[in-house]
Design a protein around this motif. Sequence first.
Motif, short mmCIF file in Angstrom:
data_model
loop_
_atom_site.label_atom_id
_atom_site.label_comp_id
_atom_site.label_asym_id
_atom_site.label_seq_id
_atom_site.Cartn_x
_atom_site.Cartn_y
_atom_site.Cartn_z
N PHE A 33 0.87 -1.22 0.06
CA PHE A 33 0.13 0.06 -0.03
C PHE A 33 0.89 1.28 -0.01
O PHE A 33 0.48 2.29 -0.72
CB PHE A 33 -0.92 -0.01 1.18
CG PHE A 33 -2.21 -0.78 0.91
CD1 PHE A 33 -3.26 -0.10 0.21
CD2 PHE A 33 -2.38 -1.95 1.35
CE1 PHE A 33 -4.46 -0.64 -0.03
CE2 PHE A 33 -3.66 -2.76 0.97
CZ PHE A 33 -4.74 -2.05 0.34
N GLU A 34 1.84 1.44 0.57
CA GLU A 34 2.62 2.49 0.45
C GLU A 34 3.51 2.68 -0.45
O GLU A 34 3.50 3.72 -1.05
CB GLU A 34 3.85 2.12 1.76
CG GLU A 34 3.28 2.35 3.32
CD GLU A 34 4.40 2.36 4.23
OE1 GLU A 34 5.41 1.79 4.15
OE2 GLU A 34 3.94 2.51 5.52
N ASN A 35 3.97 1.57 -1.06
CA ASN A 35 4.99 1.88 -2.28
C ASN A 35 4.12 1.88 -3.80
O ASN A 35 4.45 2.41 -4.63
CB ASN A 35 5.93 0.77 -2.52
CG ASN A 35 6.93 0.66 -1.28
OD1 ASN A 35 7.19 1.75 -0.87
ND2 ASN A 35 7.65 -0.35 -0.99
N ASN A 36 2.99 1.34 -3.64
CA ASN A 36 2.04 1.29 -5.03
C ASN A 36 0.88 2.14 -4.93
O ASN A 36 0.21 2.55 -6.00
CB ASN A 36 1.45 0.18 -5.05
CG ASN A 36 2.53 -1.21 -5.53
OD1 ASN A 36 3.54 -0.76 -5.74
ND2 ASN A 36 2.08 -2.29 -4.91
N GLY A 37 0.86 3.20 -4.08
CA GLY A 37 -0.01 4.37 -4.18
C GLY A 37 -1.51 3.75 -3.97
O GLY A 37 -2.45 4.46 -4.50
N HIS A 38 -1.64 2.64 -3.19
CA HIS A 38 -3.04 2.12 -3.24
C HIS A 38 -3.82 2.88 -2.12
O HIS A 38 -3.11 3.41 -1.18
CB HIS A 38 -3.14 0.73 -2.90
CG HIS A 38 -2.62 -0.08 -3.92
ND1 HIS A 38 -3.53 -0.34 -5.33
CD2 HIS A 38 -1.71 -0.90 -4.09
CE1 HIS A 38 -2.77 -1.32 -5.85
NE2 HIS A 38 -1.59 -1.35 -5.17
N LYS A 39 -5.30 2.98 -2.21
CA LYS A 39 -5.97 3.43 -1.04
C LYS A 39 -6.84 2.40 -0.99
O LYS A 39 -7.16 1.68 -1.49
CB LYS A 39 -6.99 4.89 -1.80
CG LYS A 39 -5.93 5.94 -2.07
CD LYS A 39 -6.88 7.04 -2.71
CE LYS A 39 -5.85 8.35 -3.07
NZ LYS A 39 -6.61 9.12 -3.58
N TRP A 40 -7.20 2.44 0.51
CA TRP A 40 -7.95 1.42 1.00
C TRP A 40 -9.38 1.42 0.42
O TRP A 40 -9.96 2.37 0.23
CB TRP A 40 -8.02 1.70 2.69
CG TRP A 40 -6.82 1.28 3.35
CD1 TRP A 40 -5.93 2.46 3.74
CD2 TRP A 40 -6.14 0.02 3.61
NE1 TRP A 40 -4.91 1.72 4.39
CE2 TRP A 40 -4.84 0.54 4.51
CE3 TRP A 40 -6.70 -1.20 3.48
CZ2 TRP A 40 -4.02 -0.57 4.68
CZ3 TRP A 40 -5.64 -2.20 3.77
CH2 TRP A 40 -4.74 -2.12 4.74
N GLY A 41 -9.78 0.11 0.03
CA GLY A 41 -10.95 0.08 -0.70
C GLY A 41 -11.23 0.13 -2.20
O GLY A 41 -12.00 0.00 -2.77
#
Length: 142
Positions: A96-104
């Motif tokens: 999540f930190e390195n790929n720029g994902h957002k929760w959900g």
Amino acid sequence: MLGKWARILVDVMITSTQFSFILCYIIYITQSTHDLLLSLAGTKVELWIITVGLSVIILPLTLKRNLKSLEYCFSFGSICNVVGAAIIIGVLTHRFENNGHKWGENLEMLNNETYLSFVGFSIYSWEGIGVIMPIMEAAAKP
């Protein structure tokens, strides 16, 4: 109090309940092992082969009456659970930190390919207490 037939009926019901718990356990472990082999090694193994292989390992353990000798296995299992949870949390946090994902984001309501594994895990977890209670009782007085 209710007589011989009531005792027989209760014994039959307990036996059938334990039998169904063990069937759920074997089915869940077989499917999980199949999924693990498929995802890690890319190998598709027939389910019946996995079932027979796991039965060769699991069935002799059911004959063990003195659980005191298995305390190291219980401790190892607990350590594996903690390490596995830490690895999962670490990998997810890193992704999540390195790929720029957002929760959900980009979540499907239902994954049609793998939802049966989730259902099996849920049922196994819910029914698992019926398998664990006799083991805990036996382990209390080794």
